[in-house]
Write an enzyme that holds these catalytic residues in place. Sequence first.
Site, short mmCIF file in Angstrom:
data_model
loop_
_atom_site.label_atom_id
_atom_site.label_comp_id
_atom_site.label_asym_id
_atom_site.label_seq_id
_atom_site.Cartn_x
_atom_site.Cartn_y
_atom_site.Cartn_z
N TYR A 56 -5.10 6.63 -8.58
CA TYR A 56 -6.50 5.87 -8.25
C TYR A 56 -7.85 5.77 -9.05
O TYR A 56 -8.72 5.28 -9.47
CB TYR A 56 -6.94 5.72 -6.52
CG TYR A 56 -5.83 4.81 -5.88
CD1 TYR A 56 -6.45 3.50 -5.52
CD2 TYR A 56 -4.98 5.00 -5.86
CE1 TYR A 56 -5.82 2.70 -5.18
CE2 TYR A 56 -3.89 4.22 -5.39
CZ TYR A 56 -4.06 3.44 -4.48
OH TYR A 56 -3.30 2.66 -3.53
N CYS A 79 0.35 -1.36 -0.08
CA CYS A 79 0.05 -0.10 0.10
C CYS A 79 0.92 0.94 0.34
O CYS A 79 1.66 1.66 0.81
CB CYS A 79 -1.26 -0.38 1.46
SG CYS A 79 -2.26 1.16 1.65
N1 LIG Z 1 -7.67 5.53 4.44
C1 LIG Z 1 -7.23 5.69 2.89
C2 LIG Z 1 -6.55 5.33 2.22
C3 LIG Z 1 -5.80 4.09 2.60
C4 LIG Z 1 -6.13 2.87 1.26
O1 LIG Z 1 -7.05 3.29 0.76
N2 LIG Z 1 -5.25 1.69 1.70
C5 LIG Z 1 -5.39 0.94 1.55
C6 LIG Z 1 -4.58 -0.07 0.75
S1 LIG Z 1 -3.51 0.83 -0.20
C7 LIG Z 1 -6.65 -0.10 2.35
O2 LIG Z 1 -5.79 -0.52 3.52
N3 LIG Z 1 -7.89 -0.45 1.42
C8 LIG Z 1 -8.32 -1.71 2.37
C9 LIG Z 1 -10.11 -1.52 1.56
O3 LIG Z 1 -10.01 -1.38 0.77
O4 LIG Z 1 -9.94 -2.69 2.00
C10 LIG Z 1 -8.55 5.50 2.28
O5 LIG Z 1 -9.52 5.48 3.11
O6 LIG Z 1 -8.65 5.89 1.41
#
Ligand SMILES: N[C@@H](CCC(=O)N[C@@H](CS)C(=O)NCC(=O)O)C(=O)O
Length: 297
Positions: A172, A45
């Site tokens: 993204y 990540c």
């Molecule tokens: N906390 C932020 C950014 C962190 C984020 O997106 N991390 C991803 C990995 S790069 C994640 O943990 N995703 C878990 C999921 O989609 O279930 C968000 O909610 O967008």
Amino acid sequence: MKLGNEIAGDGRFVRQPNRFTARIEDGGEHPPEPGRYQIYASYACPWAQRSLIVRELLGLQEVIGVTVVDPIRDERGWRMPGGDPVTGAEYLSELYLTSDPDYQGRYTVPAVWDRTAGRLATNDYPQITLTLETAFRPWHAEGAPDLYPAGLRREIDELNDTIFHGLNNGVYKAGFATSQEAYDEAVTRVFATLDMLEERLAGRAFLHGEALTESDVRLYTTLARFDSVYYSHFKCSIRRLVDHPALWAYARRLYAIPGFRDTTDFDQIKRHYFITQTNINPTGIVPKGPELDWTAP
Ligand SMILES: N[C@@H](CCC(=O)N[C@@H](CS)C(=O)NCC(=O)O)C(=O)O
């Protein structure tokens, strides 16, 4: 991967807000203390890798712990195979739900657990690195870089904002768009931002001059994934990183620094995106390429 609430009516990806935004600060509910906090992170990540890089650059490895999750998520989210040594949890979701039983969002890394309070202090990824740089200053290793120098904070914050919208989150937005218009808009901005940075980096070692800063950490984690993942998986394919001579040299300059290199795992990065994000890669097939030499001088 379910993004239900994060796709707008016009097909744009709108990232969920961070639920836990308490500050780790003196006099607050979560004061900085060695041994009190545990970061949950994935090498895959980009948002989590930022905190792993900064923790290492500042020499905070003995002060703040890390639990690395498995790069492949199942329908229950990030998993800690064998259980987390700090909390005993097997899934990151358990920490989110202990902290807020009504939590409805995605269970994301990075997240910081307060061992004393027994709950998450923050999953506010932009603030986590700034906190390590400021609130944890008394525990920085001797000779550690000042990644957020007081005199440069306005410039750093401004550039970070441009990098976030154009690149960190821009890729993204291109990759998760569900309409041609939303994709076109996002991908155009990604490459305009790369062009701007290519020009900025010609003739200087780092984004703000000769010293490494928080902006370099934020840009690096996106560049490290660009040709291996974002080019194909997120359709950011107008050009490759390696087609930008100054940016590619800069990315390799950063990769040569241990805190960057040790926390960059191309295999986990590729497997995570291509296997887990079945919304855009339903077969889960992981491509063999591209061949890149990150250690070239
Ligand atoms: N906390 C932020 C950014 C962190 C984020 O997106 N991390 C991803 C990995 S790069 C994640 O943990 N995703 C878990 C999921 O989609 O279930 C968000 O909610 O967008």
